[in-house]
Write a protein that holds these residues in place. Structure first.
Motif, mmCIF file in Angstrom:
data_model
loop_
_atom_site.group_PDB
_atom_site.id
_atom_site.type_symbol
_atom_site.label_atom_id
_atom_site.label_comp_id
_atom_site.label_asym_id
_atom_site.label_seq_id
_atom_site.Cartn_x
_atom_site.Cartn_y
_atom_site.Cartn_z
ATOM 1 N N HIS A 25 19.982 23.837 10.646
ATOM 2 C CA HIS A 25 20.578 24.546 11.774
ATOM 3 C C HIS A 25 19.814 24.084 13.000
ATOM 4 O O HIS A 25 18.601 23.825 12.934
ATOM 5 N N THR A 74 19.612 24.611 17.516
ATOM 6 C CA THR A 74 20.056 25.191 18.777
ATOM 7 C C THR A 74 19.471 24.335 19.880
ATOM 8 O O THR A 74 18.283 24.014 19.859
ATOM 9 N N THR A 83 24.882 25.087 19.424
ATOM 10 C CA THR A 83 24.184 25.659 18.274
ATOM 11 C C THR A 83 25.081 25.616 17.048
ATOM 12 O O THR A 83 26.303 25.692 17.169
ATOM 13 N N LYS A 114 24.447 27.847 14.698
ATOM 14 C CA LYS A 114 24.274 29.187 14.140
ATOM 15 C C LYS A 114 25.488 30.088 14.358
ATOM 16 O O LYS A 114 25.751 30.965 13.547
ATOM 17 N N VAL A 115 26.239 29.889 15.441
ATOM 18 C CA VAL A 115 27.384 30.753 15.717
ATOM 19 C C VAL A 115 28.398 30.665 14.578
ATOM 20 O O VAL A 115 28.848 31.670 14.053
ATOM 21 N N ALA A 116 28.735 29.445 14.179
ATOM 22 C CA ALA A 116 29.704 29.250 13.104
ATOM 23 C C ALA A 116 29.042 29.337 11.728
ATOM 24 O O ALA A 116 29.723 29.291 10.713
ATOM 25 N N GLN A 117 27.715 29.465 11.706
ATOM 26 C CA GLN A 117 26.949 29.462 10.454
ATOM 27 C C GLN A 117 27.291 28.236 9.605
ATOM 28 O O GLN A 117 27.409 28.317 8.389
#
Length: 147
Positions: free
Chosen positions: A14, A16, A27, A29-32
């Motif tokens: 991951h 960012t 990033t 992380k938003v969509a994992q």
């Protein structure tokens, strides 16, 4: 023992990307949905890859990169003045808009509209993050040998 990232690793991570003001430019992380990359495949600049070398699965690190190591320094030769009439009628030429321009080889090159003055549109073909100092936060999920 977890394997360290080397120049021949495949990395699942991951990340960012933050600008100097703390805003997030990109990033996973938003969509994992973590990013997968093979070191040396050209998807990251050499400076970004150097940040990852030696990290292991489970590591969380943060690196600050100056413009010359991140997305480059803006090149004035990549800023062009285009006549408004060369844009399709349905394209909104407004400051800040990003427009894809077709290249002779069929690829597309994104340009950011920096100014609109009468019939003259200033288009910047530098990377949108050129000239920016960025913070690269990474979370290493998995490290494998590429190939």
């Amino acid at each position: 023992m977890a394997s360290q990232i080397s120049s021949s690793s495949e990395v699942l991570m991951h990340f960012t990307l933050k600008l100097a003001d703390g805003s997030v430019a990109e990033t996973t992380k938003v969509a994992q949905k973590p990013a997968k990359l093979v070191m040396g495949d050209g998807s990251l600049t050499p400076a970004f890859e150097r940040c990852l070398l030696g990290l292991e699965q489970g590591d969380n690190k943060s690196f600050e990169l100056p413009p010359e190591d991140a997305f480059g320094v803006p090149d004035p030769d990549l800023i062009h003045h285009v006549e408004r009439s060369r844009f399709p009628a349905d394209v909104a030429c407004e400051e800040g808009a990003i427009i894809a321009f077709a290249q002779p080889n069929g690829s597309e090159l994104p340009g950011v509209i920096r100014a609109v003055e009468g019939e003259s549109v200033t288009v910047d073909f530098n990377h949108p993050l050129a000239g920016q100092t960025v913070t690269f936060d990474v979370e290493i999920i998995e490290v494998n040998k590429a190939g």
